[in-house]
Design an enzyme around this catalytic site. Structure first.
Site, PDB file in Angstrom:
ATOM      1  N   THR A 166       0.670  -1.112  -0.109  1.00  0.00           N
ATOM      2  CA  THR A 166       0.019   0.020   0.018  1.00  0.00           C
ATOM      3  C   THR A 166       1.019   1.188  -0.131  1.00  0.00           C
ATOM      4  OG1 THR A 166      -1.795  -1.085   1.469  1.00  0.00           O
ATOM      5  CG2 THR A 166      -1.591   1.310   1.603  1.00  0.00           C
ATOM      6  N   VAL A 195     -14.299  -3.825   1.770  1.00  0.00           N
ATOM      7  CA  VAL A 195     -13.641  -2.517   1.959  1.00  0.00           C
ATOM      8  C   VAL A 195     -12.437  -2.529   3.044  1.00  0.00           C
ATOM      9  CG1 VAL A 195     -14.164  -0.177   2.849  1.00  0.00           C
ATOM     10  CG2 VAL A 195     -15.880  -1.343   1.244  1.00  0.00           C
ATOM     11  N   GLY A 196     -11.438  -2.023   2.833  1.00  0.00           N
ATOM     12  CA  GLY A 196     -10.306  -2.089   3.737  1.00  0.00           C
ATOM     13  C   GLY A 196     -10.137  -0.792   4.628  1.00  0.00           C
ATOM     14  N   ASP A 197      -9.167  -0.903   5.130  1.00  0.00           N
ATOM     15  CA  ASP A 197      -8.959   0.277   6.158  1.00  0.00           C
ATOM     16  C   ASP A 197      -8.506   1.583   5.591  1.00  0.00           C
ATOM     17  OD1 ASP A 197      -6.410  -1.231   5.471  1.00  0.00           O
ATOM     18  OD2 ASP A 197      -5.300   0.185   6.673  1.00  0.00           O
ATOM     19  N   THR A 217      -0.365   1.385   6.937  1.00  0.00           N
ATOM     20  CA  THR A 217      -0.357   0.295   6.111  1.00  0.00           C
ATOM     21  C   THR A 217      -0.410  -1.087   6.691  1.00  0.00           C
ATOM     22  OG1 THR A 217       0.888  -0.640   4.348  1.00  0.00           O
ATOM     23  CG2 THR A 217       2.215   0.342   6.025  1.00  0.00           C
ATOM     24  N   ASP A 219      -2.262  -4.999   7.988  1.00  0.00           N
ATOM     25  CA  ASP A 219      -3.425  -5.979   8.119  1.00  0.00           C
ATOM     26  C   ASP A 219      -4.897  -4.835   8.228  1.00  0.00           C
ATOM     27  OD1 ASP A 219      -5.538  -7.711   8.678  1.00  0.00           O
ATOM     28  OD2 ASP A 219      -4.146  -8.372  10.426  1.00  0.00           O
ATOM     29  N   GLY A 220      -5.444  -4.769   7.161  1.00  0.00           N
ATOM     30  CA  GLY A 220      -6.558  -3.878   7.103  1.00  0.00           C
ATOM     31  C   GLY A 220      -7.765  -4.200   8.132  1.00  0.00           C
TER      32      GLY A 220
HETATM   33  N1  ASN Z   1      -0.999  -3.770   2.259  1.00  0.00           N
HETATM   34  C1  ASN Z   1      -1.735  -3.240   2.897  1.00  0.00           C
HETATM   35  O1  ASN Z   1      -1.502  -2.046   3.493  1.00  0.00           O
HETATM   36  C2  ASN Z   1      -3.021  -3.494   2.761  1.00  0.00           C
HETATM   37  C3  ASN Z   1      -4.141  -2.693   3.128  1.00  0.00           C
HETATM   38  N2  ASN Z   1      -3.852  -2.045   4.457  1.00  0.00           N
HETATM   39  C4  ASN Z   1      -5.630  -3.416   3.104  1.00  0.00           C
HETATM   40  O2  ASN Z   1      -5.712  -4.165   4.161  1.00  0.00           O
HETATM   41  O3  ASN Z   1      -6.359  -3.148   2.381  1.00  0.00           O
END
Ligand code: ASN
Length: 305
Positions: A166, A195-197, A217, A219-220
Site C-alpha cells: 500500500t 472495503v479495507g482500512d 499500512t 493488516d486492514g
Molecule cells: N498492504 C496493505 O497495507 C493492505 C491494506 N491495509 C488493506 O488491508 O487493504
C-alpha cells in the site's frame, strides 16, 4: 515552518529483486511531493502528487500493480485528508481508474460526502471526466501470478501478501498545514466488495493541524478494529512524541487483535516517525525536508540530496 513530506510504500518483507525498484519509487514520490511544497503548493497537493507517483509505479500495490480480488479483478481504496479543516475524501472498491487518490480528492472537494464506493464511485469518476482504464491495463504479471498462487488449495494469501505495498504520504507545508493520503489495491484474493482500512477515516489515515498526520499500512481488518491512525494521534494529543505514539498504537494493535502494520507520522511541528510491528524487514520509506532528502528500505535511510 520547514516543509516536510514523508512517503511509504507498505510494510513487510522485501523481495530482493524488487528492492531497487522500491527505493527508486519512494524516492521519486518523495521528491515529487517535495517539489510541490517548494513551489508553494500546500500539504494536500504534496501528498496527492507523491501518492500518484507510486500509484503509477507497478512496484506498489496501488493503482497500476494493485493486487487482484477473488475474481481476478482490481478494486481499489484510497483516502486523502486536509488537517486545516478536517475535510476528507475517500473511495472504496473503485474499478478502472489509474489514480484513486485523485478521485478521493474530488469526493472531498466536489461532493457533500466523505466516502463513495463501488458503482457510485465509478459514476462520479465519469462525471468528473476521469478516463476509464480497462482493468487489464492495471494488472501486472506479478499480481496475476500471486493471485494464481493464492487460488491453489492450502495456500496462505496473507503470507504471500507480505511485502505488497500500500502507498501513503504525510506532509506539512510552510503554513503549518498537515495532510495525509493513502492508496491501495487491498489484500490479494480478497472477497469482491471488501472495503479495507485505507478508505476508512481514522484507520487508513487522519490529519489534524492541531496534532499531526498519519498514513497507515498493514493488516486492514486489524487496523480498522483499533482505528490505528486516529489512535496514534490520540496518543500524541496526550503528550506522547510521534515515536512513542506510533509504538503505543502498533503495540496495542498487536496485543489486542494480533495485527501487524506500519505507519508514517508527522506532528504539527514537522517531527516525523516511521515504524512497524513486523520484524521481517523495514518498509520502503522515503522522506524529504528542506534541509535534507533521505530514502531507504531500512530505518534511517540515506541522503539523496
Ligand atoms: N498492504 C496493505 O497495507 C493492505 C491494506 N491495509 C488493506 O488491508 O487493504
Amino acid at each position: 515552518m520547514k516543509p516536510v513530506v514523508v512517503v511509504h510504500g507498505g510494510a513487510g518483507s522485501i523481495v530482493k529483486e524488487y528492492e531497487e525498484g522500491y527505493i527508486s519509487g519512494v524516492s521519486q514520490a518523495a521528491l515529487k511531493g517535495y517539489e510541490a511544497l517548494k513551489n508553494g503548493s500546500n500539504a494536500l497537493k504534496a501528498v496527492e502528487e507523491a501518492v500518484i507517483v507510486m500509484e503509477d509505479d507497478p512496484h506498489f500495490n496501488a493503482g497500476y500493480g494493485s493486487v487482484l480480488n477473488q475474481e481476478g479483478d482490481i478494486e481499489m481504496d484510497a483516502i486523502i485528508m486536509d488537517g486545516k479543516n478536517l475535510m476528507s475524501g475517500a473511495v472504496s472498491a473503485v474499478r478502472c481508474i489509474a489514480n484513486p487518490i485523485t478521485l478521493a480528492r474530488l469526493v472531498m472537494e466536489k461532493t457533500d460526502h466523505v466516502l463513495l464506493t463501488c458503482k457510485g464511485a465509478s459514476q462520479f469518476a465519469k462525471s468528473q471526466g476521469i478516463p476509464e482504464v480497462p482493468t487489464a491495463k492495471l494488472i501486472t504479471e506479478r499480481s496475476r501470478e500471486r493471485w494464481k498462487k493464492n487460488l491453489a488449495p492450502g495456500s496462505n494469501p496473507l503470507k504471500l501478501q507480505l511485502g505488497l505495498g500500500t502507498v501513503g504520504a504525510v506532509a506539512i507545508d510552510g503554513e503549518g498545514n498537515v495532510a495525509c493520503a493513502t492508496s491501495t489495491g487491498g489484500i490479494s484474493n480478497k472477497m469482491v466488495g471488501r472495503v479495507g482500512d485505507t478508505s476508512c477515516i481514522g484507520s487508513g489515515g487522519y490529519a489534524d493541524n492541531a496534532i499531526g498526520a498519519v498514513s497507515t499500512t498493514g493488516d486492514g481488518e486489524s487496523i480498522m478494529k483499533v482505528v490505528l491512525a486516529r489512535l496514534i494521534l490520540y496518543h500524541m494529543e496526550q503528550g506522547k512524541t510521534p515515536e512513542e505514539a506510533t509504538d503505543a498504537g502498533l503495540d496495542y494493535m498487536k496485543t489486542r487483535v494480533d495485527g501487524y502494520g506500519g505507519a508514517i507520522v508527522i506532528n504539527h511541528r514537522g517531527c516525523l516517525e516511521r515504524d512497524e510491528t513486523m520484524d521481517i524487514v523495514s518498509p520502503p520509506g522515503g522522506s524529504t525536508n528542506s534541509a535534507s532528502k533521505c530514502q531507504g528500505l531500512y530505518q534511517g535511510g540515506t541522503e539523496i540530496a
